[in-house]
Design a protein around this motif. Sequence first.
Motif, PDB file in Angstrom:
ATOM      1  N   LEU A 134       1.107  -1.187  -0.167  1.00  0.00           N
ATOM      2  CA  LEU A 134       0.356  -0.189   0.262  1.00  0.00           C
ATOM      3  C   LEU A 134       0.992   1.275  -0.185  1.00  0.00           C
ATOM      4  O   LEU A 134       0.669   2.419  -0.539  1.00  0.00           O
ATOM      5  N   ALA A 135       2.541   1.170   0.949  1.00  0.00           N
ATOM      6  CA  ALA A 135       2.823   2.207   1.227  1.00  0.00           C
ATOM      7  C   ALA A 135       3.530   2.713  -1.060  1.00  0.00           C
ATOM      8  O   ALA A 135       3.516   3.755  -0.863  1.00  0.00           O
ATOM      9  N   VAL A 136       3.427   1.549  -0.964  1.00  0.00           N
ATOM     10  CA  VAL A 136       4.762   1.510  -2.687  1.00  0.00           C
ATOM     11  C   VAL A 136       3.133   2.264  -3.561  1.00  0.00           C
ATOM     12  O   VAL A 136       4.072   3.018  -4.517  1.00  0.00           O
ATOM     13  N   VAL A 137       2.011   1.914  -3.458  1.00  0.00           N
ATOM     14  CA  VAL A 137       1.178   2.141  -4.475  1.00  0.00           C
ATOM     15  C   VAL A 137       1.266   3.808  -3.982  1.00  0.00           C
ATOM     16  O   VAL A 137       1.044   4.774  -5.145  1.00  0.00           O
ATOM     17  N   ALA A 138       0.653   3.800  -3.300  1.00  0.00           N
ATOM     18  CA  ALA A 138       0.438   5.601  -2.685  1.00  0.00           C
ATOM     19  C   ALA A 138       1.475   6.147  -2.974  1.00  0.00           C
ATOM     20  O   ALA A 138       1.327   7.453  -3.601  1.00  0.00           O
ATOM     21  N   ALA A 139       2.937   5.747  -3.129  1.00  0.00           N
ATOM     22  CA  ALA A 139       4.009   6.763  -3.345  1.00  0.00           C
ATOM     23  C   ALA A 139       3.880   6.900  -4.837  1.00  0.00           C
ATOM     24  O   ALA A 139       4.180   7.560  -5.972  1.00  0.00           O
ATOM     25  N   LEU A 140       4.104   5.335  -5.486  1.00  0.00           N
ATOM     26  CA  LEU A 140       3.945   5.528  -7.162  1.00  0.00           C
ATOM     27  C   LEU A 140       2.563   6.364  -7.903  1.00  0.00           C
ATOM     28  O   LEU A 140       2.668   7.186  -9.252  1.00  0.00           O
ATOM     29  N   ALA A 141       1.642   6.659  -7.139  1.00  0.00           N
ATOM     30  CA  ALA A 141       0.422   7.295  -7.736  1.00  0.00           C
ATOM     31  C   ALA A 141       0.304   8.603  -7.236  1.00  0.00           C
ATOM     32  O   ALA A 141       0.215   9.531  -8.194  1.00  0.00           O
ATOM     33  N   SER A 142       1.387   8.868  -6.296  1.00  0.00           N
ATOM     34  CA  SER A 142       1.457  11.238  -6.273  1.00  0.00           C
ATOM     35  C   SER A 142       2.206  10.723  -7.474  1.00  0.00           C
ATOM     36  O   SER A 142       2.477  12.008  -7.889  1.00  0.00           O
ATOM     37  N   LEU A 143       3.468   9.971  -7.332  1.00  0.00           N
ATOM     38  CA  LEU A 143       4.478  10.170  -8.090  1.00  0.00           C
ATOM     39  C   LEU A 143       3.597  10.808  -9.960  1.00  0.00           C
ATOM     40  O   LEU A 143       3.695  11.214 -11.024  1.00  0.00           O
ATOM     41  N   MET A 144       2.545   9.541 -10.494  1.00  0.00           N
ATOM     42  CA  MET A 144       2.179  10.063 -11.139  1.00  0.00           C
ATOM     43  C   MET A 144       1.288  10.914 -11.896  1.00  0.00           C
ATOM     44  O   MET A 144       0.880  10.817 -12.789  1.00  0.00           O
ATOM     45  N   CYS A 145       0.723  11.330 -10.555  1.00  0.00           N
ATOM     46  CA  CYS A 145       0.241  13.547 -11.338  1.00  0.00           C
ATOM     47  C   CYS A 145       1.321  14.394 -11.941  1.00  0.00           C
ATOM     48  O   CYS A 145       0.545  15.059 -12.011  1.00  0.00           O
ATOM     49  N   LEU A 146       2.150  13.942 -11.349  1.00  0.00           N
ATOM     50  CA  LEU A 146       3.700  14.601 -12.172  1.00  0.00           C
ATOM     51  C   LEU A 146       3.614  14.394 -13.424  1.00  0.00           C
ATOM     52  O   LEU A 146       4.422  15.505 -14.093  1.00  0.00           O
ATOM     53  N   ILE A 147       3.059  13.674 -14.062  1.00  0.00           N
ATOM     54  CA  ILE A 147       3.266  13.192 -15.424  1.00  0.00           C
ATOM     55  C   ILE A 147       2.707  13.916 -16.198  1.00  0.00           C
ATOM     56  O   ILE A 147       0.889  13.176 -16.775  1.00  0.00           O
ATOM     57  N   ASN A 148       2.033  14.717 -16.530  1.00  0.00           N
ATOM     58  CA  ASN A 148       1.533  16.238 -16.798  1.00  0.00           C
ATOM     59  C   ASN A 148       1.612  16.869 -17.688  1.00  0.00           C
ATOM     60  O   ASN A 148       2.855  17.209 -17.373  1.00  0.00           O
ATOM     61  N   PRO A 149       1.135  17.283 -18.773  1.00  0.00           N
ATOM     62  CA  PRO A 149       1.853  18.539 -19.774  1.00  0.00           C
ATOM     63  C   PRO A 149       2.270  20.244 -18.512  1.00  0.00           C
ATOM     64  O   PRO A 149       2.856  20.498 -19.104  1.00  0.00           O
ATOM     65  N   ASN A 150       1.863  19.834 -17.292  1.00  0.00           N
ATOM     66  CA  ASN A 150       1.789  21.450 -16.564  1.00  0.00           C
ATOM     67  C   ASN A 150       3.001  20.658 -15.563  1.00  0.00           C
ATOM     68  O   ASN A 150       3.216  21.475 -14.894  1.00  0.00           O
ATOM     69  N   THR A 151       3.701  19.515 -15.546  1.00  0.00           N
ATOM     70  CA  THR A 151       4.179  18.463 -14.647  1.00  0.00           C
ATOM     71  C   THR A 151       3.454  18.989 -12.590  1.00  0.00           C
ATOM     72  O   THR A 151       2.205  19.157 -12.374  1.00  0.00           O
ATOM     73  N   VAL A 152       4.184  20.544 -11.893  1.00  0.00           N
ATOM     74  CA  VAL A 152       4.201  19.796 -11.096  1.00  0.00           C
ATOM     75  C   VAL A 152       3.113  21.031 -10.716  1.00  0.00           C
ATOM     76  O   VAL A 152       2.380  21.203  -9.760  1.00  0.00           O
ATOM     77  N   GLU A 153       2.942  22.205 -11.052  1.00  0.00           N
ATOM     78  CA  GLU A 153       2.021  22.995 -11.340  1.00  0.00           C
ATOM     79  C   GLU A 153       0.302  22.574 -11.275  1.00  0.00           C
ATOM     80  O   GLU A 153      -0.358  22.915 -10.785  1.00  0.00           O
ATOM     81  N   LEU A 154      -0.059  20.719 -11.757  1.00  0.00           N
ATOM     82  CA  LEU A 154      -1.032  20.545 -11.751  1.00  0.00           C
ATOM     83  C   LEU A 154      -1.901  20.333 -10.124  1.00  0.00           C
ATOM     84  O   LEU A 154      -2.195  20.666  -9.608  1.00  0.00           O
ATOM     85  N   PRO A 155      -0.593  18.993  -9.193  1.00  0.00           N
ATOM     86  CA  PRO A 155      -1.332  19.114  -8.110  1.00  0.00           C
ATOM     87  C   PRO A 155      -1.441  20.603  -7.461  1.00  0.00           C
ATOM     88  O   PRO A 155      -1.839  20.271  -6.089  1.00  0.00           O
ATOM     89  N   LEU A 156      -0.431  21.172  -7.749  1.00  0.00           N
ATOM     90  CA  LEU A 156      -0.139  22.988  -7.319  1.00  0.00           C
ATOM     91  C   LEU A 156      -1.872  23.286  -7.152  1.00  0.00           C
ATOM     92  O   LEU A 156      -2.932  23.814  -6.109  1.00  0.00           O
ATOM     93  N   TYR A 157      -2.800  23.428  -8.258  1.00  0.00           N
ATOM     94  CA  TYR A 157      -3.608  23.817  -8.891  1.00  0.00           C
ATOM     95  C   TYR A 157      -4.971  22.950  -7.865  1.00  0.00           C
ATOM     96  O   TYR A 157      -5.492  23.226  -8.165  1.00  0.00           O
ATOM     97  N   ALA A 158      -4.624  21.426  -8.287  1.00  0.00           N
ATOM     98  CA  ALA A 158      -5.635  20.456  -7.472  1.00  0.00           C
ATOM     99  C   ALA A 158      -5.492  21.206  -6.038  1.00  0.00           C
ATOM    100  O   ALA A 158      -6.300  21.541  -5.156  1.00  0.00           O
ATOM    101  N   LEU A 159      -4.427  21.480  -4.895  1.00  0.00           N
ATOM    102  CA  LEU A 159      -4.494  21.934  -3.723  1.00  0.00           C
ATOM    103  C   LEU A 159      -5.579  22.940  -3.392  1.00  0.00           C
ATOM    104  O   LEU A 159      -6.279  23.398  -2.647  1.00  0.00           O
ATOM    105  N   LYS A 160      -5.652  24.609  -4.713  1.00  0.00           N
ATOM    106  CA  LYS A 160      -6.032  25.376  -4.804  1.00  0.00           C
ATOM    107  C   LYS A 160      -7.235  24.702  -4.983  1.00  0.00           C
ATOM    108  O   LYS A 160      -8.192  25.792  -4.393  1.00  0.00           O
ATOM    109  N   GLN A 161      -7.185  24.035  -5.487  1.00  0.00           N
ATOM    110  CA  GLN A 161      -8.713  23.776  -5.579  1.00  0.00           C
ATOM    111  C   GLN A 161      -9.576  23.242  -4.685  1.00  0.00           C
ATOM    112  O   GLN A 161     -11.287  23.500  -4.051  1.00  0.00           O
ATOM    113  N   PHE A 162      -9.172  22.102  -4.281  1.00  0.00           N
ATOM    114  CA  PHE A 162      -9.111  22.097  -2.545  1.00  0.00           C
ATOM    115  C   PHE A 162      -9.887  23.206  -1.679  1.00  0.00           C
ATOM    116  O   PHE A 162     -10.474  23.269  -0.582  1.00  0.00           O
ATOM    117  N   GLY A 163      -8.454  24.196  -1.235  1.00  0.00           N
ATOM    118  CA  GLY A 163      -8.900  25.303  -0.673  1.00  0.00           C
ATOM    119  C   GLY A 163      -9.816  26.015  -1.215  1.00  0.00           C
ATOM    120  O   GLY A 163     -10.075  26.677  -0.415  1.00  0.00           O
TER     121      GLY A 163
END
Length: 243
Positions: A214-243
């Motif tokens: 489960l720890a490996v799955v959680a870590a890999l799933a988090s890394l997968m979110c960086l594979i997108n056209p906006n890289t690290v900006e996408l997770p930051l954008y998601a955090l802003k939406q939740f805020g």
Amino acid sequence: MPHPPRLNRALAVLPQLSLVPFAIALCIQQIRSYDYWWHLRTGQLILETRAVPLVDPYSYTAPGSPWIDVHWLFQIGLYAVHWLGGHTGVILAQLALVLLLVGIVRHSAGHLERGTLVAAALTTMLVIVIYRVAPRPELPSFVMLAALLALFDRFERRGDAWIYAAVPIALLWANFHGLFAVGLGVCGIFLAAELLRPWSPSGGGLRATRARRLAVVAALASLMCLINPNTVELPLYALKQFG
């Protein structure tokens, strides 16, 4: 007299089969979502330019403003379906996603003996999401959430390696819809639940294996979110939406 086993099975399945015409009635309607048009146009734009837009090409008052297009993969798929089958094809694809959603949740519900209860729960689910059933990225997002929960349900019972299928789901989800962060939360919740499970000397090795997976799955799933056209900006954008 008790019913024969086959009749019992048929009587258990019948209430759930009634969900099919309900789902059809829910989906086979005119497209009302205004967002449908800019999603469709953006999918066309991405395929024509072979690039995901990083600035807003549409706004009259703020042209060129930064744009994190978290829905880009959905938009390509939407345009492809429309190119193949027009608006009718889009509606049929919408119906297929709803039926897939019902099927995944039904599979996680377990035994057929609870057929009537399962049918009532699934009907309630469809009623709740009725205003979100549209050619919008929320619909595949619901399907991916259901698939993720089904994988964790299987892991809870069997603890096998199928749980690693959550990693490609996270990758796909991060390029479909901003609610991919909910999937990361689900991974974290199940990991925390496993770590908080009462420890016993006899099952210590098995528990360590489960927690490690489960720890490996959680870590890999988090890394997968960086594979997108906006890289690290996408997770930051998601955090802003939740805020």
